[in-house]
Design an enzyme around this catalytic site. Sequence first.
Site, mmCIF file in Angstrom:
data_model
loop_
_atom_site.group_PDB
_atom_site.id
_atom_site.type_symbol
_atom_site.label_atom_id
_atom_site.label_comp_id
_atom_site.label_asym_id
_atom_site.label_seq_id
_atom_site.Cartn_x
_atom_site.Cartn_y
_atom_site.Cartn_z
ATOM 1 N N SER A 74 0.846 -1.122 0.023
ATOM 2 C CA SER A 74 -0.192 0.051 -0.168
ATOM 3 C C SER A 74 0.846 1.312 0.125
ATOM 4 C CB SER A 74 -0.739 -0.132 1.219
ATOM 5 O OG SER A 74 -1.634 1.181 1.326
ATOM 6 N N ALA A 121 4.144 4.247 3.266
ATOM 7 C CA ALA A 121 3.934 2.758 2.463
ATOM 8 C C ALA A 121 4.009 1.708 3.629
ATOM 9 C CB ALA A 121 4.866 2.611 1.431
ATOM 10 N N LYS A 122 3.464 0.623 3.184
ATOM 11 C CA LYS A 122 3.354 -0.794 3.802
ATOM 12 C C LYS A 122 3.110 -1.919 3.041
ATOM 13 C CE LYS A 122 4.548 -1.699 8.145
ATOM 14 N NZ LYS A 122 5.268 -0.875 9.241
ATOM 15 N N GLY A 123 3.822 -2.877 3.395
ATOM 16 C CA GLY A 123 3.784 -4.405 2.669
ATOM 17 C C GLY A 123 3.588 -5.485 3.552
ATOM 18 N N ASP A 152 9.971 -5.518 8.932
ATOM 19 C CA ASP A 152 8.668 -5.130 9.859
ATOM 20 C C ASP A 152 8.479 -6.533 10.655
ATOM 21 O OD1 ASP A 152 6.403 -3.154 11.020
ATOM 22 O OD2 ASP A 152 5.575 -4.687 10.580
#
Length: 418
Positions: free
Chosen positions: A60, A105-107, A146
């Site tokens: 995202s 962002a993040k995945g 993460d």
Amino acid sequence: MAEAVNPFESLQEQIEDAASYVDASAGELERLKHPQRVLEVNLAVERDDGSVAVVRGYRSQYNGDRGPYKGGIRYHSNDTRDEVKALSGWMTVKCATVDIPYGGAKGGIAIEPADYSPAELERITRAYATELRPIVGPDRDVPAPDVNTGQREMNWFKDTYETLEGTTAPGVITGKALSSGGSAGRVEATGRSVMLASREVFDYLDRDLAGATVAVQGYGNAGSVAARLIDEAGADVVAVSDSSGGIYAAGGLDTAAVKAHKNETGSVLGYAGADEEITNEDLLAADVDLLVPAALENAIDGDLAGAVHADVIVEAANGPLTPEADDVLTASDVTVVPDVLANAGGVTVSYFEWVQNRQRFAWTEARVNDELERVISNAFEGLVRTHEERDTPKLRIAAYVVAIRRVLEAAREGGIWP
Ligand code: NAD
């Protein structure tokens, strides 16, 4: 047990809470409540026995007004599109709160890493990096570690990108091993910013961190480093816990020795220097000056919040308080330093890693730590100033006000096009 809270709804609520303190149009705020772009990928991966597994992943890209998208990649079976969207929004707020030139962002990949061999995890990571390749890059979107990912996964990701692009591009990802272009001080950075935020908030409240009593929930990367640095700052860390339970010592724990015990046995339980073993609920309700939740999101719900005795909470974990808990604690005059500032050391030193990669010049650990201290102190000062000027009920709202203003300023300068 925490109630089921949709983290994306929590994020949207937090933006709404801050909206009345910001001069923004309804359209501008609506845009900030949604990601710019979400990529879903379904990866066909060969298992060691020759069968094929299909695993789902997301990336995202929430907001890129202030710089390249930036945020970690987590491997967790509970990963959902909404969780990844929420985490990407929090990254946007975090980067803007501490004023580093990144968007958010993040995945995530919805797998339980323990179910896969290292070779399978490598194939999954490389397949994910291949699918993300068109939208990432040192100037586009820079992932990081993460939950359940670390240097190993970052190195695989970087190698895949560089091989496909036919170039060297260490700045495509941060959190790498030192020998692959990582930064000194990165592993300790999150715990260090938690310590710095604790020191700042005690100064602000005219209290001394030295001599304060402290409880830390979660003794992993963020929690154990924060506990040790807070201990070194002269506070008494009297209680710590992990997923197996907690320990308490009225005179203070030797935080480094507890970490050595956990490395050896897998748990803080059984540490010989403790007076007694306690439950996680006992830890959260401990009669201490400072509570540091450093485990997972939604660790403290409205009921548990009513039992908290600490006067100050510094959030090492992302989203450790449910919105209800946050309200209960505010009503009881507990000062909460929000995650978007307190744990921002991780992304800040990621930013330093990226700068070093672009400069092709490695900084000393002392320089990294000095620059981190400057960023966190300035951010705390800005947050408190906004809190007082705008009379916000919580420091969290002040952080969102600071962040939303900065993002909107950049968005307005860019204008709406096409
Ligand atoms: P980690 O896996 O190293 O540590 C998590 C710890 O929490 C472990 O000790 C685990 O046993 C404990 N835990 C899990 N459930 C628990 C429970 N119910 N009660 C008590 N302890 C429990 O993870 P980490 O990297 O330290 O991350 C912890 C939090 O900090 C996460 O919310 C993460 O998103 C956030 N964070 C981490 C970083 C970083 O750089 N590591 C950066 C920013 C935010």
